[in-house]
Design a protein around this motif. Structure first.
Motif, PDB file in Angstrom:
ATOM      1  N   THR B 235      -3.068  24.142   4.356  1.00 30.67           N
ATOM      2  CA  THR B 235      -1.906  23.618   5.079  1.00 30.67           C
ATOM      3  C   THR B 235      -0.740  23.309   4.157  1.00 30.67           C
ATOM      4  N   GLY B 236      -0.949  23.347   2.849  1.00 31.05           N
ATOM      5  CA  GLY B 236       0.118  22.943   1.929  1.00 31.05           C
ATOM      6  C   GLY B 236       0.469  21.473   2.122  1.00 31.05           C
ATOM      7  N   GLY B 237      -0.489  20.701   2.660  1.00 37.32           N
ATOM      8  CA  GLY B 237      -0.255  19.275   2.870  1.00 37.32           C
ATOM      9  C   GLY B 237       0.432  18.976   4.191  1.00 37.32           C
ATOM     10  N   GLY B 238       0.846  20.017   4.884  1.00 34.11           N
ATOM     11  CA  GLY B 238       1.664  19.822   6.078  1.00 34.11           C
ATOM     12  C   GLY B 238       0.857  19.678   7.342  1.00 34.11           C
ATOM     13  N   PRO B 239       1.470  19.555   8.501  1.00 30.51           N
ATOM     14  CA  PRO B 239       2.916  19.461   8.664  1.00 30.51           C
ATOM     15  C   PRO B 239       3.464  18.108   8.193  1.00 30.51           C
ATOM     16  N   ASN B 240       4.542  18.174   7.487  1.00 26.32           N
ATOM     17  CA  ASN B 240       5.208  16.964   6.999  1.00 26.32           C
ATOM     18  C   ASN B 240       4.250  15.984   6.337  1.00 26.32           C
ATOM     19  N   LYS B 241       3.485  16.456   5.356  1.00 21.83           N
ATOM     20  CA  LYS B 241       2.607  15.612   4.552  1.00 21.83           C
ATOM     21  C   LYS B 241       1.506  14.920   5.343  1.00 21.83           C
ATOM     22  N   SER B 242       1.234  15.379   6.567  1.00 23.27           N
ATOM     23  CA  SER B 242       0.221  14.665   7.348  1.00 23.27           C
ATOM     24  C   SER B 242      -1.190  15.020   6.895  1.00 23.27           C
ATOM     25  N   THR B 243      -1.365  16.008   6.003  1.00 25.52           N
ATOM     26  CA  THR B 243      -2.706  16.236   5.458  1.00 25.52           C
ATOM     27  C   THR B 243      -2.726  15.961   3.950  1.00 25.52           C
ATOM     28  N   TYR B 244      -1.924  15.004   3.525  1.00 29.18           N
ATOM     29  CA  TYR B 244      -1.908  14.614   2.114  1.00 29.18           C
ATOM     30  C   TYR B 244      -3.117  13.746   1.768  1.00 29.18           C
ATOM     31  N   THR B 245      -3.468  13.765   0.475  1.00 28.63           N
ATOM     32  CA  THR B 245      -4.435  12.809  -0.065  1.00 28.63           C
ATOM     33  C   THR B 245      -3.787  12.238  -1.317  1.00 28.63           C
ATOM     34  N   LEU B 246      -4.441  11.282  -1.952  1.00 25.90           N
ATOM     35  CA  LEU B 246      -3.831  10.695  -3.150  1.00 25.90           C
ATOM     36  C   LEU B 246      -3.684  11.732  -4.259  1.00 25.90           C
ATOM     37  N   THR B 247      -4.661  12.623  -4.380  1.00 26.70           N
ATOM     38  CA  THR B 247      -4.520  13.658  -5.403  1.00 26.70           C
ATOM     39  C   THR B 247      -3.310  14.530  -5.098  1.00 26.70           C
ATOM     40  N   TYR B 248      -3.096  14.806  -3.822  1.00 26.63           N
ATOM     41  CA  TYR B 248      -1.939  15.599  -3.450  1.00 26.63           C
ATOM     42  C   TYR B 248      -0.644  14.850  -3.777  1.00 26.63           C
ATOM     43  N   MET B 249      -0.651  13.549  -3.506  1.00 27.39           N
ATOM     44  CA  MET B 249       0.534  12.743  -3.845  1.00 27.39           C
ATOM     45  C   MET B 249       0.807  12.829  -5.337  1.00 27.39           C
ATOM     46  N   MET B 250      -0.293  12.760  -6.106  1.00 33.79           N
ATOM     47  CA  MET B 250      -0.151  12.840  -7.554  1.00 33.79           C
ATOM     48  C   MET B 250       0.480  14.165  -7.949  1.00 33.79           C
ATOM     49  N   TYR B 251      -0.056  15.246  -7.405  1.00 33.01           N
ATOM     50  CA  TYR B 251       0.432  16.591  -7.731  1.00 33.01           C
ATOM     51  C   TYR B 251       1.910  16.725  -7.365  1.00 33.01           C
ATOM     52  N   ASN B 252       2.237  16.278  -6.164  1.00 31.86           N
ATOM     53  CA  ASN B 252       3.615  16.409  -5.676  1.00 31.86           C
ATOM     54  C   ASN B 252       4.590  15.612  -6.534  1.00 31.86           C
ATOM     55  N   ALA B 253       4.197  14.363  -6.849  1.00 30.73           N
ATOM     56  CA  ALA B 253       5.096  13.520  -7.636  1.00 30.73           C
ATOM     57  C   ALA B 253       5.244  14.066  -9.055  1.00 30.73           C
ATOM     58  N   ALA B 254       4.126  14.457  -9.657  1.00 25.73           N
ATOM     59  CA  ALA B 254       4.180  14.847 -11.064  1.00 25.73           C
ATOM     60  C   ALA B 254       4.889  16.174 -11.261  1.00 25.73           C
ATOM     61  N   PHE B 255       4.591  17.157 -10.414  1.00 31.49           N
ATOM     62  CA  PHE B 255       5.092  18.483 -10.719  1.00 31.49           C
ATOM     63  C   PHE B 255       6.299  18.884  -9.882  1.00 31.49           C
ATOM     64  N   LYS B 256       6.404  18.403  -8.653  1.00 31.52           N
ATOM     65  CA  LYS B 256       7.574  18.774  -7.854  1.00 31.52           C
ATOM     66  C   LYS B 256       8.726  17.833  -8.123  1.00 31.52           C
ATOM     67  N   LYS B 257       8.410  16.558  -8.337  1.00 25.64           N
ATOM     68  CA  LYS B 257       9.493  15.593  -8.506  1.00 25.64           C
ATOM     69  C   LYS B 257       9.632  15.120  -9.944  1.00 25.64           C
ATOM     70  N   SER B 258       8.811  15.658 -10.847  1.00 26.03           N
ATOM     71  CA  SER B 258       8.834  15.245 -12.260  1.00 26.03           C
ATOM     72  C   SER B 258       8.769  13.735 -12.411  1.00 26.03           C
ATOM     73  N   ASP B 259       8.020  13.098 -11.530  1.00 27.71           N
ATOM     74  CA  ASP B 259       7.848  11.649 -11.606  1.00 27.71           C
ATOM     75  C   ASP B 259       6.387  11.386 -11.945  1.00 27.71           C
ATOM     76  N   TYR B 260       6.061  11.647 -13.204  1.00 26.28           N
ATOM     77  CA  TYR B 260       4.675  11.578 -13.636  1.00 26.28           C
ATOM     78  C   TYR B 260       4.060  10.206 -13.475  1.00 26.28           C
ATOM     79  N   GLY B 261       4.822   9.194 -13.872  1.00 22.68           N
ATOM     80  CA  GLY B 261       4.315   7.829 -13.814  1.00 22.68           C
ATOM     81  C   GLY B 261       3.836   7.482 -12.416  1.00 22.68           C
ATOM     82  N   TYR B 262       4.650   7.809 -11.446  1.00 20.72           N
ATOM     83  CA  TYR B 262       4.307   7.519 -10.058  1.00 20.72           C
ATOM     84  C   TYR B 262       3.054   8.288  -9.645  1.00 20.72           C
ATOM     85  N   GLY B 263       3.010   9.565 -10.023  1.00 22.73           N
ATOM     86  CA  GLY B 263       1.850  10.386  -9.700  1.00 22.73           C
ATOM     87  C   GLY B 263       0.575   9.821 -10.296  1.00 22.73           C
ATOM     88  N   LEU B 264       0.687   9.344 -11.537  1.00 21.94           N
ATOM     89  CA  LEU B 264      -0.503   8.806 -12.184  1.00 21.94           C
ATOM     90  C   LEU B 264      -0.929   7.485 -11.568  1.00 21.94           C
TER      91      LEU B 264
END
Lengths: 447, 303, 281
Positions: B235-264
């Motif tokens: 699902t790519g986490g979708g629709p609209n992040k409704s199938t996200y998990t914490l690992t997915y949040m980590m991945y999204n924050a670290a690599f898509k938003k370059s916000d590593y600290g938040y992802g970690l």
């Protein structure tokens, strides 16, 4: 029993030494050739190959190499490079489709390749940590800036006014493709207003045809779908939101969201749009199972190949005839600051910068000549090996009248907004999130 | 005897290799993850200490709630599915009278061998809007047609099923191995006592495999908490992040938003959740362990 | 077992269910094979589930010409075997010490190592690569083997722990009386008893190492002599479009060795188990 254990243990140790042996061998060759082993990954690589070939210098390059659109330019550039720089060899590292995960990890661990393809996001991240070379002088000395089309000047410069990457793509546009044959078959006019579009949707759905195949698993496509509607109400589209010169709660954006909600409810997109990938949606369109498709102008080549004269693109429909006409000058899409960048810590950084510029030029040439895409960053002075497809001709004719463009999501500079617009527009496409939620969530995120 | 089993040098030699590799390549990185979660690190620059800011942001992020809900559903679905089917099939396969048991044993394990990409591609074709499942459903009742992977609230169950289906084979293999290691005279004794097959298994297999089950429970539950790959492909986490998990949040924050600290920070919370689950399971099973010991002692006396 | 009619029907239904489920488990294998002979259009629109016709065997030709399949294969094999051998060896010793030997911190040590089960690779990737570099392992196969061992170790130790716990204490008592030292006892008496677990773990760890992509891409992605088979899929993913048929061919090439390894070892399971069964508790 005893024998068995012994043999097991023997196995372990034999295997271990075998691998150790192999490992050590590789290690020797890689270290043998490299002058300094401080910068492990990229340089050991260049070392290992330069060891036995005398003066040859190997530069590692991280770029895409998979389909014709990426393979043809690369192969052409390599061929040309052999003549211009006979002592340079390229070591290709194929780029992964992973949102920059690999490139960022390579950078974080000091293994950045000599030359790499950098997106806007990568440029902005890397320049903070000085892992991307300032190319101002090289761009000047190689004549790159002179060749750059005026319209594309802004693509070369990052926010701080420096050049960090040589762009090869020019301004690009989101086109609303449609299958002429299907519209004729059902006696439908190309829609200019949303009411006409809704009528088309109804006819197509009744006949078991998907009105518009969206590849909504990719956030950029749903964001583009929202943008083509938003630009009909507010010229700035998602670009203005990204820059902060407009707010999502502005009237135009709210109206656009409501319109999109209405279109989704009417069945404009296929029901499982949010889990459809690019190839699925594209095949649907190319095989005549879907009547319309939203994608960049780079798709012209593939669409023409598959559908011939049956495919065309239309100006985006709008709320009424007046805004339709006015909106013809505003396109979704646009250029992005991205292209070939250079690792400043590379052993051969100066050479790498020159080569990066050279490759960029050759990419543009190949795109014009073999991919029939004149929308490249620089004036190549080359002619395509055959006539432009009709759709490209039509686009070229329209270009002078285009007064404003927006951005593709990869050209957005605010990564928080970028993330939000991609996922929230996907929510709208799914039909399970209301326009109200869409506006509220984005407004919340932007605070 | 105590001295024999308490040989200090032997313990040291036995524990050292594993511990050394673990500390160097796993534990040190974990410590770094926790440390960086208190900073604004973007993966490249020198990090600035920001205290608990990332955690405050995380707890107020609306995707955080969704992620935790999804992890819980995921964990429960895969635990129930895997343990149930794995036990039933393992017992069936272990019955020497069952025809074709060798073939079945290989068959159940096949999905484990294939890479997650293949399995997810298959299921996304089956579950697509005009996929096999919807075509099948239409034969009976067209109202039942579903947007299996695109539903805001229910897609997570479907994804959990795909994961459970693929990895059931592994727990199955573990339980089969466990049954094989139970001395066969236990079953003979049970048969002489007039126990039926099912009863014998309930009285012997399941209690004796308590450790294996405990382990299966831990891998299912924690596997659910750290799920990522299936969502990413299906699902790519979708629709609209409704199938996200914490690992997915980590991945999204670290690599898509370059916000590593938040992802970690998200990753750290996930690791803590897994640890709590493991400790909880260990705590619950503690009494059972003692009972098992007693049972064994009693069996020994009667034998 | 009492065999009245009702029970028998239930039994048949159950057996039928077992076979249908097995068919469902085997289908992806066949599907993947079909898939690897198709074009994108067949995969997504015209023929998603049926057998391919005509056979697009050129998918295999492309896969074979785009990257050095034998070399990638060799790398995958060496890395996987190294990972399996060392992981099994370390996990056996560690679990024996933490499950059966007597010392103070054993529960703590065991749970401490168990932490390794919960770490998503993406989170620790950057630190791990840095550590691999600082040990000077970059450019060798050890750069993959050590992280893979670390990833699989916790799991292997937990499986072994369960098995060691189930072995009666009398075995060591008897061995001790016979005058065997602790090492002899472990390698000659205890280790053979957990063979079923070892075989299952060998398969599982081998598969994990064989299929691993994320870390391999970062660590050896730029070193063509060390690349492993899963990295082959990169040659089929373009900026927008993916050659799914070619991906299928790559995945078939990558999966079949694993399936062969499994079939060999699954025979071994049977024989290993008869050894385990022969020793009475």
């Amino acid at each position: 029993m005893k024998k068995k254990i012994l043999s097991t243990l023997m196995c372990f140790s034999v295997v271990a030494t075998t691998i150790m042996g192999c490992g050590a061998n590789t290690n020797e060759t890689t270290n043998g050739g490299s002058a300094s082993s401080t910068d492990a990954g990229a340089n050991t690589q260049s070392g290992s190959e330069s060891a036995d070939s005398g003066d040859k210098i190997t530069l590692s390059i991280y770029t895409q190499y998979a389909d014709d659109d990426t393979k043809v330019p690369y192969d052409y550039a390599v061929e040309q490079l052999k003549e211009a720089y006979p002592n340079v060899e390229l070591n290709l590292i194929v780029q992964a489709q992973d949102d920059g995960q690999t490139l960022k990890t390579l950078a974080a661990t000091g293994q950045l390749p000599d030359i790499y393809q950098a997106s806007t996001d990568v440029i902005n991240t890397f320049r903070e940590s000085n892992q991307i070379m300032v190319l101002n002088d090289v761009a000047e000395s190689t004549g790159f800036l002179d060749k750059l089309y005026d319209a594309n000047k802004d693509l070369a410069y990052a926010e701080d006014g420096n050049i960090y990457a040589f762009p090869f793509s020019g301004q690009e546009y989101v086109l609303w493709y449609y299958n002429k044959a299907l519209f004729e078959e059902y006696n439908l006019e190309v829609p200019t207003t949303y009411d006409e579009l809704l009528n088309c949707v109804e006819v197509f759905t009744e006949n078991g045809i998907t009105p518009l195949a969206l590849f909504g698993q990719e956030g950029w496509n749903t964001a583009a779908a929202y943008d083509v509607i938003a630009t009909r109400y507010a010229e700035g589209g998602i670009k203005a939101l990204d820059e902060g010169s407009a707010s999502i709660t502005d009237d135009g954006y709210v109206k656009a969201a409501e319109k999109m909600e209405e279109l989704v409810a009417a069945g404009l997109f296929q029901e499982d749009a949010t889990t459809t990938n690019y190839d699925q949606a594209s095949e649907k369109f190319l095989s005549g199972e879907a009547a319309m498709f939203i994608n960049g102008q780079w798709y012209i080549e593939d669409a023409t190949k598959a559908l011939g004269d049956d495919v065309d693109w239309m100006f985006y429909p709008a709320a009424d005839a007046a805004s339709y006409e006015a909106g013809k000058a505003v396109f979704s899409g646009g250029g992005s600051a991205s292209g070939f960048a250079v690792n400043p810590d590379s052993e051969n950084a100066a050479l790498a910068a020159e080569v990066a510029e050279f490759i960029t030029e050759k990419y543009c040439e190949a795109k014009v000549m073999y991919r029939h895409n004149p929308l490249v960053a620089i004036d190549t002075g080359k002619q395509p090996d055959s006539e432009y497809p009709a759709m490209m001709q039509k686009l070229s004719d329209t270009l002078p009248t285009i007064t404003a463009t927006t951005k593709f999501t990869w050209g957005l500079t605010n990564s928080t907004f970028n993330d939000a617009i991609q996922s929230e527009s996907q929510g709208l496409v799914s039909g399970q999130f209301t326009a109200e939620e869409f506006i509220e969530d984005i407004a919340d995120t932007m605070e | 005897m105590k001295k024999y089993m308490g040989n200090k040098l032997a313990i040291f030699l036995f524990v050292l290799p594993a511990l050394a590799i673990f500390i160097a390549f796993d534990f040190v990185p974990i410590i770094q993850v926790f440390t960086y979660s208190f900073t604004d690190w973007n993966g490249l620059t020198t990090p600035n200490f920001t205290g608990l800011q990332n955690y405050f942001d995380l707890f107020t992020d609306r995707v955080f709630t969704t992620s935790n809900r999804n992890q819980l559903i995921f964990a429960i679905v895969i635990t129930v599915y895997q343990m149930l089917f794995a036990t039933v099939f393992a017992i069936t396969i272990s019955d020497k009278k069952m025809k074709g048991r060798k073939f079945l044993r290989v068959a159940y394990f096949i999905p484990v061998i294939l890479s997650v990409t293949v399995v997810c591609q298959l299921w996304s074709a089956i579950l697509a809007g005009d996929g096999l499942l919807n075509q099948f459903v239409k034969l009976f009742n067209s109202d039942f047609k579903q947007n299996w992977l695109g539903d805001r609230y229910n897609a997570i169950y479907v994804i959990a099923f795909v994961n459970a289906w693929q990895w059931m084979g592994y727990q199955f293999a573990l339980i089969v191995a466990g049954i094989k290691s139970i001395p066969s005279d236990y079953y003979e004794a049970a048969r002489i006592d007039g126990c039926s097959n099912v009863l014998a298994h309930r009285k012997i297999t399941i209690p004796l495999l308590a450790e294996t089950y405990k382990f299966c429970l831990i891998i299912s539950l924690t596997g659910g908490i750290k799920a990522f790959t299936e969502m990413n492909i299906l699902t790519g986490g979708g629709p609209n992040k409704s199938t996200y998990t914490l690992t997915y949040m980590m991945y999204n924050a670290a690599f898509k938003k370059s916000d590593y600290g938040y992802g970690l920070a998200a990753a750290s919370v996930m690791v803590l959740e897994c640890m709590m689950v493991m400790l909880l399971i260990n705590f619950i099973f503690r009494d059972k362990d003692q009972k098992k010991e007693e049972e064994k002692a009693r069996r020994k006396r009667s034998a | 077992m009492r065999k009245d009619g009702n029970n028998k029907i239930l039994h048949y239904i159950f057996v039928a269910f077992c076979w249908i489920y097995a068919a469902f488990s085997l289908y992806p294998l066949i599907w993947m094979l079909f898939y690897s002979f198709k074009t994108n259009q067949e995969i997504f629109v015209t023929n998603p589930f049926g057998p391919p016709w005509p056979l697009h065997y050129e998918n295999y030709v492309t896969a074979w010409t785009k990257y050095n399949v034998p070399l990638y294969f060799l790398n995958s094999l060496l890395v996987s075997i190294g990972t399996v051998a060392i992981t099994i060896f370390c996990a056996l010793l560690f679990s024996y010490a933490t499950s059966r030997m007597v010392w103070k911190l054993k529960t703590f040590t065991r749970l401490f190592l168990g932490l390794g089960m919960f770490i998503p690779v993406q989170a620790i990737m950057i630190p791990v690569v840095k550590i691999v570099q600082s040990f000077g392992l970059m450019g060798t196969r050890w750069s993959l083997i050590f992280p893979y061992i670390a990833i699989n170790l916790a799991f292997a130790c937990m499986v072994y722990y369960g098995f060691f716990k189930g072995i009666p204490m009398e075995l060591e008592e008897a061995a001790c009386m016979d005058g065997a030292n602790i090492y002899q006892t472990f390698f000659m008496i205890i280790e053979p008893l957990v063979r079923p677990a070892t075989v299952t773990l060998v398969i599982y760890i081998f598969l994990n190492a064989w299929n691993e992509f994320i870390l391999a891409n970062v660590v050896v992605g730029s070193i063509s002599e060390l690349k492993t088979l899963p990295l082959g899929v990169l040659f089929f993913q373009g900026e927008f479009t993916t050659d799914w048929g070619g991906m299928g061919a790559t995945m078939v090439i990558a999966s079949f060795p694993a399936i062969i390894v499994y079939s060999i070892f699954s025979e071994q399971v049977e024989s290993a188990m008869t050894i385990g069964g022969a020793v009475k508790g």
